[in-house]
Design a protein around this motif. Structure first.
Motif, PDB file in Angstrom:
ATOM      1  N   ASP A  46     -18.357  -8.790 -10.412  1.00  0.00           N
ATOM      2  CA  ASP A  46     -17.801  -9.054 -11.739  1.00  0.00           C
ATOM      3  C   ASP A  46     -17.995  -7.864 -12.676  1.00  0.00           C
ATOM      4  OD1 ASP A  46     -17.031 -12.013 -11.558  1.00  0.00           O
ATOM      5  OD2 ASP A  46     -19.101 -12.052 -10.851  1.00  0.00           O
ATOM      6  N   VAL A  47     -19.122  -7.175 -12.535  1.00  0.00           N
ATOM      7  CA  VAL A  47     -19.425  -6.059 -13.425  1.00  0.00           C
ATOM      8  C   VAL A  47     -20.135  -4.966 -12.635  1.00  0.00           C
ATOM      9  CG1 VAL A  47     -21.704  -6.923 -14.147  1.00  0.00           C
ATOM     10  CG2 VAL A  47     -20.377  -5.492 -15.723  1.00  0.00           C
ATOM     11  N   LEU A  48     -19.918  -3.713 -13.033  1.00  0.00           N
ATOM     12  CA  LEU A  48     -20.553  -2.570 -12.385  1.00  0.00           C
ATOM     13  C   LEU A  48     -21.456  -1.878 -13.389  1.00  0.00           C
ATOM     14  CD1 LEU A  48     -20.807  -0.509 -10.020  1.00  0.00           C
ATOM     15  CD2 LEU A  48     -18.855   0.699 -11.014  1.00  0.00           C
ATOM     16  N   LEU A  49     -22.718  -1.671 -13.019  1.00  0.00           N
ATOM     17  CA  LEU A  49     -23.700  -1.067 -13.910  1.00  0.00           C
ATOM     18  C   LEU A  49     -24.289   0.182 -13.248  1.00  0.00           C
ATOM     19  CD1 LEU A  49     -25.543  -4.332 -15.054  1.00  0.00           C
ATOM     20  CD2 LEU A  49     -23.528  -3.240 -16.069  1.00  0.00           C
ATOM     21  N   PHE A  50     -24.197   1.294 -13.974  1.00  0.00           N
ATOM     22  CA  PHE A  50     -24.732   2.577 -13.489  1.00  0.00           C
ATOM     23  C   PHE A  50     -25.929   2.964 -14.341  1.00  0.00           C
ATOM     24  CE2 PHE A  50     -24.469   7.321 -14.136  1.00  0.00           C
ATOM     25  CZ  PHE A  50     -25.145   7.638 -12.963  1.00  0.00           C
ATOM     26  N   THR A  51     -27.080   3.177 -13.693  1.00  0.00           N
ATOM     27  CA  THR A  51     -28.325   3.355 -14.430  1.00  0.00           C
ATOM     28  C   THR A  51     -28.831   4.797 -14.476  1.00  0.00           C
ATOM     29  OG1 THR A  51     -29.464   2.502 -12.449  1.00  0.00           O
ATOM     30  CG2 THR A  51     -29.153   0.985 -14.280  1.00  0.00           C
ATOM     31  N   GLY A  52     -27.921   5.753 -14.649  1.00  0.00           N
ATOM     32  CA  GLY A  52     -28.320   7.094 -15.041  1.00  0.00           C
ATOM     33  C   GLY A  52     -28.441   8.143 -13.966  1.00  0.00           C
ATOM     34  N   ASP A  53     -28.510   9.409 -14.423  1.00  0.00           N
ATOM     35  CA  ASP A  53     -28.515  10.624 -13.616  1.00  0.00           C
ATOM     36  C   ASP A  53     -27.187  10.794 -12.885  1.00  0.00           C
ATOM     37  OD1 ASP A  53     -30.956  11.472 -14.473  1.00  0.00           O
ATOM     38  OD2 ASP A  53     -31.985  11.273 -12.556  1.00  0.00           O
ATOM     39  N   MET A  54     -26.142  11.027 -13.661  1.00  0.00           N
ATOM     40  CA  MET A  54     -24.831  11.310 -13.081  1.00  0.00           C
ATOM     41  C   MET A  54     -24.791  12.712 -12.488  1.00  0.00           C
ATOM     42  SD  MET A  54     -21.055  10.826 -14.767  1.00  0.00           S
ATOM     43  CE  MET A  54     -21.058   9.068 -14.367  1.00  0.00           C
ATOM     44  N   VAL A  55     -25.532  13.647 -13.089  1.00  0.00           N
ATOM     45  CA  VAL A  55     -25.533  15.041 -12.632  1.00  0.00           C
ATOM     46  C   VAL A  55     -26.967  15.497 -12.379  1.00  0.00           C
ATOM     47  CG1 VAL A  55     -23.396  15.598 -13.831  1.00  0.00           C
ATOM     48  CG2 VAL A  55     -25.588  15.918 -15.003  1.00  0.00           C
ATOM     49  N   ASN A  56     -27.077  16.683 -11.789  1.00  0.00           N
ATOM     50  CA  ASN A  56     -28.398  17.295 -11.628  1.00  0.00           C
ATOM     51  C   ASN A  56     -28.833  17.994 -12.914  1.00  0.00           C
ATOM     52  OD1 ASN A  56     -28.244  16.491  -8.983  1.00  0.00           O
ATOM     53  ND2 ASN A  56     -27.848  18.529  -8.159  1.00  0.00           N
ATOM     54  N   ASN A  57     -27.861  18.737 -13.501  1.00  0.00           N
ATOM     55  CA  ASN A  57     -28.219  19.567 -14.652  1.00  0.00           C
ATOM     56  C   ASN A  57     -27.125  19.692 -15.705  1.00  0.00           C
ATOM     57  OD1 ASN A  57     -30.910  20.738 -13.668  1.00  0.00           O
ATOM     58  ND2 ASN A  57     -29.544  21.235 -11.968  1.00  0.00           N
ATOM     59  N   ILE A  58     -25.887  19.952 -15.287  1.00  0.00           N
ATOM     60  CA  ILE A  58     -24.824  20.219 -16.250  1.00  0.00           C
ATOM     61  C   ILE A  58     -23.612  19.329 -15.986  1.00  0.00           C
ATOM     62  CG2 ILE A  58     -25.558  22.600 -16.657  1.00  0.00           C
ATOM     63  CD1 ILE A  58     -23.316  23.510 -14.802  1.00  0.00           C
ATOM     64  N   ALA A  59     -22.856  19.089 -17.064  1.00  0.00           N
ATOM     65  CA  ALA A  59     -21.716  18.177 -16.992  1.00  0.00           C
ATOM     66  C   ALA A  59     -20.652  18.645 -16.004  1.00  0.00           C
ATOM     67  CB  ALA A  59     -21.114  18.005 -18.383  1.00  0.00           C
ATOM     68  N   ASP A  60     -20.472  19.961 -15.869  1.00  0.00           N
ATOM     69  CA  ASP A  60     -19.430  20.501 -14.991  1.00  0.00           C
ATOM     70  C   ASP A  60     -19.597  20.067 -13.542  1.00  0.00           C
ATOM     71  OD1 ASP A  60     -18.110  21.750 -17.037  1.00  0.00           O
ATOM     72  OD2 ASP A  60     -19.010  23.724 -16.696  1.00  0.00           O
ATOM     73  N   GLU A  61     -20.807  19.697 -13.145  1.00  0.00           N
ATOM     74  CA  GLU A  61     -21.030  19.245 -11.765  1.00  0.00           C
ATOM     75  C   GLU A  61     -20.199  18.006 -11.438  1.00  0.00           C
ATOM     76  OE1 GLU A  61     -25.732  20.643 -11.865  1.00  0.00           O
ATOM     77  OE2 GLU A  61     -25.198  18.530 -11.654  1.00  0.00           O
ATOM     78  N   MET A  62     -19.862  17.223 -12.456  1.00  0.00           N
ATOM     79  CA  MET A  62     -19.121  15.977 -12.225  1.00  0.00           C
ATOM     80  C   MET A  62     -17.610  16.184 -12.212  1.00  0.00           C
ATOM     81  SD  MET A  62     -19.858  12.892 -11.483  1.00  0.00           S
ATOM     82  CE  MET A  62     -18.880  11.403 -11.184  1.00  0.00           C
ATOM     83  N   GLU A  63     -17.150  17.332 -12.675  1.00  0.00           N
ATOM     84  CA  GLU A  63     -15.706  17.580 -12.758  1.00  0.00           C
ATOM     85  C   GLU A  63     -14.959  17.352 -11.437  1.00  0.00           C
ATOM     86  OE1 GLU A  63     -13.543  18.035 -15.017  1.00  0.00           O
ATOM     87  OE2 GLU A  63     -14.674  18.469 -16.829  1.00  0.00           O
ATOM     88  N   PRO A  64     -15.465  17.889 -10.287  1.00  0.00           N
ATOM     89  CA  PRO A  64     -14.714  17.702  -9.035  1.00  0.00           C
ATOM     90  C   PRO A  64     -14.703  16.263  -8.529  1.00  0.00           C
ATOM     91  CG  PRO A  64     -16.312  19.500  -8.868  1.00  0.00           C
ATOM     92  CD  PRO A  64     -16.664  18.726 -10.089  1.00  0.00           C
ATOM     93  N   TRP A  65     -15.552  15.414  -9.103  1.00  0.00           N
ATOM     94  CA  TRP A  65     -15.733  14.073  -8.559  1.00  0.00           C
ATOM     95  C   TRP A  65     -15.256  12.967  -9.487  1.00  0.00           C
ATOM     96  CZ3 TRP A  65     -17.026  14.828  -3.689  1.00  0.00           C
ATOM     97  CH2 TRP A  65     -17.722  15.995  -3.354  1.00  0.00           C
ATOM     98  N   LYS A  66     -14.856  13.318 -10.703  1.00  0.00           N
ATOM     99  CA  LYS A  66     -14.559  12.265 -11.677  1.00  0.00           C
ATOM    100  C   LYS A  66     -13.323  11.449 -11.292  1.00  0.00           C
ATOM    101  CE  LYS A  66     -12.085  15.176 -15.037  1.00  0.00           C
ATOM    102  NZ  LYS A  66     -12.134  15.716 -16.424  1.00  0.00           N
ATOM    103  N   ASP A  67     -12.325  12.070 -10.638  1.00  0.00           N
ATOM    104  CA  ASP A  67     -11.143  11.310 -10.222  1.00  0.00           C
ATOM    105  C   ASP A  67     -11.500  10.269  -9.164  1.00  0.00           C
ATOM    106  OD1 ASP A  67      -9.543  12.700 -11.957  1.00  0.00           O
ATOM    107  OD2 ASP A  67      -8.823  14.130 -10.462  1.00  0.00           O
TER     108      ASP A  67
END
Length: 408
Positions: A193-214
């Motif tokens: 019913d709901v999805l909960l993410f409890t932190g640490d999306m990246v190791n250090n910088i926001a750009d690390e998530m760019e290739p994976w956000k899609d």
């Protein structure tokens, strides 16, 4: 420079000592050369990776693999050394016995026994192989762990309500797109019913998530996707040129979370509604002991939440639950955390054993715990950091079903 010299000297002495077992066990020269070559390659690569272009506490993918390979070799050597040292104590005592009670009255060390060296090599191969397997396969060995929790005061409409929790993505460590796509599909297959993410999306910088956000934007949950920040999300481990750059990095990460579809709770709350029944979803910023950021504010986060509301708290670090949450005036029925990764190493046989060295650092380190009528689930983590693998403590997707006790 001095620290590297000391490190190499210790590494060389330990390696030479362990090499004695190999020489005793086999006279095949190419195996001797292979051992020497692997040992040298591991330490040279490690020194190179960690001494060139190393800034702050940032660990690149190549650095993590250098660490992983060195750790594998050192684990091999350590087991051999323990085994050989035990044998050497016996040999030394035998030599003393010969000197004082033998006919020759000379101190002579008995030769190493080949079969004991073979046993030592066999035992040493286990952690060596396990750590290599953890880097090759274990880090993407995703497991869905399901729990059912019953509560006296769960609102009736939420009986059977299903939550999927993920934590500690650490996208900066990913190196296999297909495995991540598989994991996202596995999450969606739970149809929670709901999805909960409890932190640490990246190791250090926001750009690390760019290739994976899609890929992560394909996550689905009919009642929404919610998140909080972990200690790594703030960029605290980077040597920024200015505070403005650090702040801009955090702002970018918040925007990426929004693009993915997460409602980021920063010491804030939302209500999950079913007819006239509701559950308070509370999310705090990171709060942790041991030098970690303490930005979490329960009072601020629950400004619009009643004391008698049924509450689910998202807090990245389980030490927050231990030191603050369970003793708070408010009763937090269920807290969801991560952070520990289960150290990415341990032994788990459901119903039999759950062990990891991380238990010496965190009292609540993996799975469900209950104190003072309140539950916490400590997720073992989706990704990995430092050692680029997992052994025994596998990446986790948690599915929790809420039950009304009288209807369960």
């Amino acid at each position: 420079m001095l620290r590297w010299i000391i490190f190499v000297l210790i590494y060389s002495v330990l390696g030479f000592y362990a090499f004695q077992a190999l020489k005793t066990a086999t006279k095949v020269n190419w195996l001797h050369y292979l051992y020497i070559g692997v040992s040298l390659l591991a330490v040279i690569n490690f020194i190179y990776q960690f001494s060139v272009g190393n800034e702050g506490r940032v660990i690149s993918i190549s650095m993590s693999y250098a660490f992983g390979f060195l750790l594998s070799v050192m684990a091999f050597n350590l087991v051999l050394i323990i085994f050989l040292f035990s044998e050497d104590i016996i040999r030394f005592l035998a030599g003393l016995y010969t000197k004082f009670f033998g006919t020759s009255k000379e101190f002579v060390l008995p030769s190493r026994r080949r079969f004991l060296s073979l046993i030592g090599l066999g035992l040493a191969s286990l952690p060596f192989g396990a750590l290599l397997y953890g880097m090759a396969k274990g880090k993407y060995n995703f497991k869905v762990l399901k729990y059912e929790l019953a509560f006296d005061d769960l609102p009736d409409a939420f009986n059977g309500y299903q939550i999927t929790q993920i934590s500690d993505v650490h996208s900066g460590s990913f190196d296999d797109e297909e495995k991540i796509k598989y994991a996202i599909n596995l999450i969606n297959e739970q149809k929670s019913d709901v999805l909960l993410f409890t932190g640490d999306m990246v190791n250090n910088i926001a750009d690390e998530m760019e290739p994976w956000k899609d890929i992560f934007s394909k996550l689905e949950a009919k009642d929404g996707k919610y998140s909080v920040l972990g200690n790594h999300d703030y960029g605290d481990y980077v040597n920024w040129d200015s505070d403005e750059l650090k702040e801009a990095n955090l702002d970018k990460l918040k925007e990426i979370q929004k693009e993915i579809g997460f409602d980021l709770l920063l010491n804030d709350s939302r209500f999950l509604q079913k007819g006239s029944d509701k559950i308070a979803l509370v999310g705090v910023e990171n709060w942790g002991v041991g030098g970690f950021k303490k930005a979490g504010d329960l009072k601020k986060a629950t400004a619009n939440v009643g004391k008698d509301d049924f509450k689910i708290l998202m807090s990245h670090d389980p030490s927050h639950w231990e030191h603050e949450v369970i003793n708070d005036d408010y009763h937090y029925h269920l807290t969801l955390s991560g952070h520990t990764h289960g150290m990415q190493f341990g032994i788990e046989i459901p119903g039999w054993i759950k062990w990891s060295p991380i238990k010496w650092r965190y009292r609540y380190w993996a799975g469900i715990y209950k104190e003072m009528g309140q539950y916490i689930n400590v997720n073992r983590g989706f990704g990995f950091l430092g050692y680029p693998g997992r052994v025994g403590i596998w990446p986790e997707i948690t599915v929790i079903t809420l039950k009304k006790k009288e209807l369960a």
